[in-house]
Enzyme design. Structure first.
Site, PDB file in Angstrom:
ATOM      1  CG  ASP A 125      -1.713   1.082   1.251  1.00  0.00           C
ATOM      2  OD1 ASP A 125      -2.371   1.425   0.317  1.00  0.00           O
ATOM      3  OD2 ASP A 125      -2.164   1.780   2.266  1.00  0.00           O
ATOM      4  CG  ASP A 163      -1.613   7.622   0.861  1.00  0.00           C
ATOM      5  OD1 ASP A 163      -0.566   7.841   0.497  1.00  0.00           O
ATOM      6  OD2 ASP A 163      -2.911   7.767   0.366  1.00  0.00           O
TER       7      ASP A 163
END
Length: 219
Positions: A8, A10
């Site tokens: 991922d 953020d």
């Protein structure tokens, strides 16, 4: 055998949470809606449109679809403008070292982010050389907790889910990894990502050595 890693963006590679919060807060204030850090936490890992729906629900209100899209675009404009302040110094501690080690050891690496601004963020970080595949909010129709973005990354790397480890900081992201048959590493508190196969409080703790030690039967 583990051959690939999917990250991922953020909260794992970099922390744009503060920039997102400011953008959402500005939009909410303009609409006269209540918005605080508790509501913001519920937006972690989900799409922009779904985020607005969470904010609407919190404020017991509804909007027509075209207005949702208009507000999503407005929030995005605020956020994208703020990305210009990001530099190659804005990796989360430990993230760049881990990506470097994965490159050195020859693992395939993909991004699996719900963000439609992932390319811009990677450019600001000068992070593109670390990734073989970029999966973002433009790559699939169904966002997390659907596993589609991770399945997209695995397919592009020509790997099966069980050959990949997903790094996530959101509950919905770990749910997505599990739904897709991936191994998972959660970054963050127990109450949020404790259902991952392995959890660390921070990326700095999530070294390749520690990951290999835990999943030793898979390397």
């Amino acid at each position: 055998m583990i051959k690939g890693f999917i990250f991922d963006l953020d909260g794992v590679i970099t922390d744009t949470a503060a920039l997102h919060y400011v953008a959402w807060k500005k939009m909410a204030d303009e609409m006269g809606w209540a918005f605080d850090h508790d509501v913001n936490d519920k937006l972690r890992g989900i799409s922009r449109t779904d985020s607005i729906k969470v904010i609407l629900e919190h404020n017991n209100t509804t909007l027509e679809e075209h207005k949702l899209e208009e507000l999503a675009a407005k929030k995005n404009d605020i956020y994208v403008a703020s990305l210009e302040t990001m530099t190659s110094e804005d990796y989360l501690p430990g993230a760049k070292a881990l990506l470097t080690h994965l490159r050195t050891e020859g693992f395939a690496v993909a991004l699996g982010s719900a963000s439609k601004n992932a390319e811009k963020v990677l450019k600001q970080l000068n992070a593109n050389p670390y990734f073989d595949v970029i999966g973002d909010g433009h790559s699939v129709s169904n966002s997390k907790p659907a596993p589609d973005i991770f399945l997209f990354g695995a397919e592009k790397m020509k790997l099966q889910p069980e050959e990949c480890i997903v790094f996530e900081d959101a509950e919905s992201g770990i749910d997505a990894a599990k739904a897709g048959g991936f191994y998972s590493v959660g970054i963050g508190p127990e109450e949020r990502v404790g259902h991952a196969d392995l959890r660390f409080d921070t990326m700095e703790q999530a070294t390749l050595f520690e990951v290999k030690a835990y999943f030793k039967e898979l390397f």
